[in-house]
Design an enzyme around this catalytic site. Structure first.
Site, PDB file in Angstrom:
ATOM      1  N   CYS A  38      44.225  37.450  46.950  1.00  0.00           N
ATOM      2  CA  CYS A  38      45.305  37.229  47.919  1.00  0.00           C
ATOM      3  C   CYS A  38      45.603  35.721  48.027  1.00  0.00           C
ATOM      4  O   CYS A  38      46.110  35.131  47.090  1.00  0.00           O
ATOM      5  CB  CYS A  38      44.940  37.859  49.255  1.00  0.00           C
ATOM      6  SG  CYS A  38      46.237  37.764  50.509  1.00  0.00           S
ATOM      7  N   ASP A  76      52.352  47.156  46.817  1.00  0.00           N
ATOM      8  CA  ASP A  76      52.034  45.946  47.583  1.00  0.00           C
ATOM      9  C   ASP A  76      53.328  45.436  48.204  1.00  0.00           C
ATOM     10  O   ASP A  76      54.224  44.967  47.498  1.00  0.00           O
ATOM     11  CB  ASP A  76      51.424  44.892  46.653  1.00  0.00           C
ATOM     12  CG  ASP A  76      50.893  43.677  47.405  1.00  0.00           C
ATOM     13  OD1 ASP A  76      51.391  43.395  48.511  1.00  0.00           O
ATOM     14  OD2 ASP A  76      49.993  43.005  46.881  1.00  0.00           O
ATOM     15  N   HIS A  94      47.670  46.400  48.327  1.00  0.00           N
ATOM     16  CA  HIS A  94      47.138  45.044  48.425  1.00  0.00           C
ATOM     17  C   HIS A  94      45.656  45.070  48.827  1.00  0.00           C
ATOM     18  O   HIS A  94      45.263  45.771  49.746  1.00  0.00           O
ATOM     19  CB  HIS A  94      47.937  44.278  49.477  1.00  0.00           C
ATOM     20  CG  HIS A  94      47.671  42.806  49.507  1.00  0.00           C
ATOM     21  ND1 HIS A  94      48.391  41.913  48.752  1.00  0.00           N
ATOM     22  CD2 HIS A  94      46.771  42.074  50.205  1.00  0.00           C
ATOM     23  CE1 HIS A  94      47.947  40.690  48.994  1.00  0.00           C
ATOM     24  NE2 HIS A  94      46.958  40.764  49.872  1.00  0.00           N
TER      25      HIS A  94
END
Length: 243
Positions: free
Chosen positions: A132, A177, A210
């Protein structure tokens, strides 16, 4: 960002009750989690945190996994003591929180960690893995540090100049995502195809969301287990190829 109310789908996910196999050390002005393999190695990986910081058990689990595969793993506190994000925080304040924690403002910390790995750990071959926020930071290292021989970026926002990579980089994305929609991934691939002169791979995992590689526990997510394990195997194969 996805929306103003919640600009990142960074839920804690399956937060592990995991203590880690390594130890916390002080490296110059920052703290770091360091774990070393059972046999002497001159290969090291900088493991770069997500927005929940360097102490997140899930990230330490990944560092330990790298160590088990022969790498010295170091997960530095790239926020340098500043408070990481928390699920209890007000998402409307996220941009304000993020302002002094940009993944492109980490040169001082990277330099310190590289020196530590070379001088105190005997590392001669160094790579980076990030998640991330750390995925974007991994992009940055691949752009700025040719001595970082390989990078694996998990669901990180791409940088505009990403096609100028100096290190072979694997980009792992999730199909579902909301922060990084597929059109952004496609745009990244177009740029890389036109400009990139080092090896790279962009891989999208169908049906995944995600954070799936390090925030979904494979033991309690049987439907996701094949994707989780495949992505982790891809990571190790990429690092083994270039480091």
């Amino acid at each position: 960002m996805a929306n103003e109310a919640k600009p990142c789908p960074c839920d804690i996910g399956d937060r592990m009750e995991y203590g880690g196999l390594g130890q916390e050390v002080q490296i110059d002005h920052i703290k770091a989690y360091v774990v070393k393999p059972s046999t002497v190695s001159d290969k090291a990986i900088i493991v770069i945190q997500d927005i929940f910081g360097w102490q997140l058990p899930n990230t330490r689990y990944m560092a330990d996994m790298l160590s088990a595969n022969g790498y010295i793993a170091v997960c530095p506190d790239f926020y340098v003591g500043k408070e990481p994000w928390s699920p209890s925080h007000d998402w409307s304040k996220f941009q304000e929180w993020y302002e002094d924690k940009k993944p492109t403002n980490i040169n001082k910390e990277v330099d310190v960690v590289l020196r530590y790995l070379k001088e105190q750990c005997g590392a001669k071959h160094i790579g980076a893995v990030g998640f991330c926020w750390g995925g974007a930071a991994t992009h940055y290292l691949a752009l700025q540090y040719p001595e970082v021989k390989a990078g694996v970026s998990f669901y990180g926002k791409s940088l505009e100049e990403i096609y100028g990579l100096k290190s072979p980089t694997l980009f792992v994305f999730a199909e579902n995502d909301h922060v990084i929609p597929l059109d952004q991934v496609e745009a990244l691939e177009v740029k890389l195809k036109k400009k990139c002169t080092v090896d790279y791979q962009v891989k999208i995992f169908p049906g995944q969301t995600h954070g799936f590689v390090h925030r979904k526990r494979e033991d309690i997510n049987p439907a996701d287990k094949p994707s989780i394990q495949e992505a982790r195997t891809d990571m190790l194969n990429w690092l083994n190829k270039y480091i």
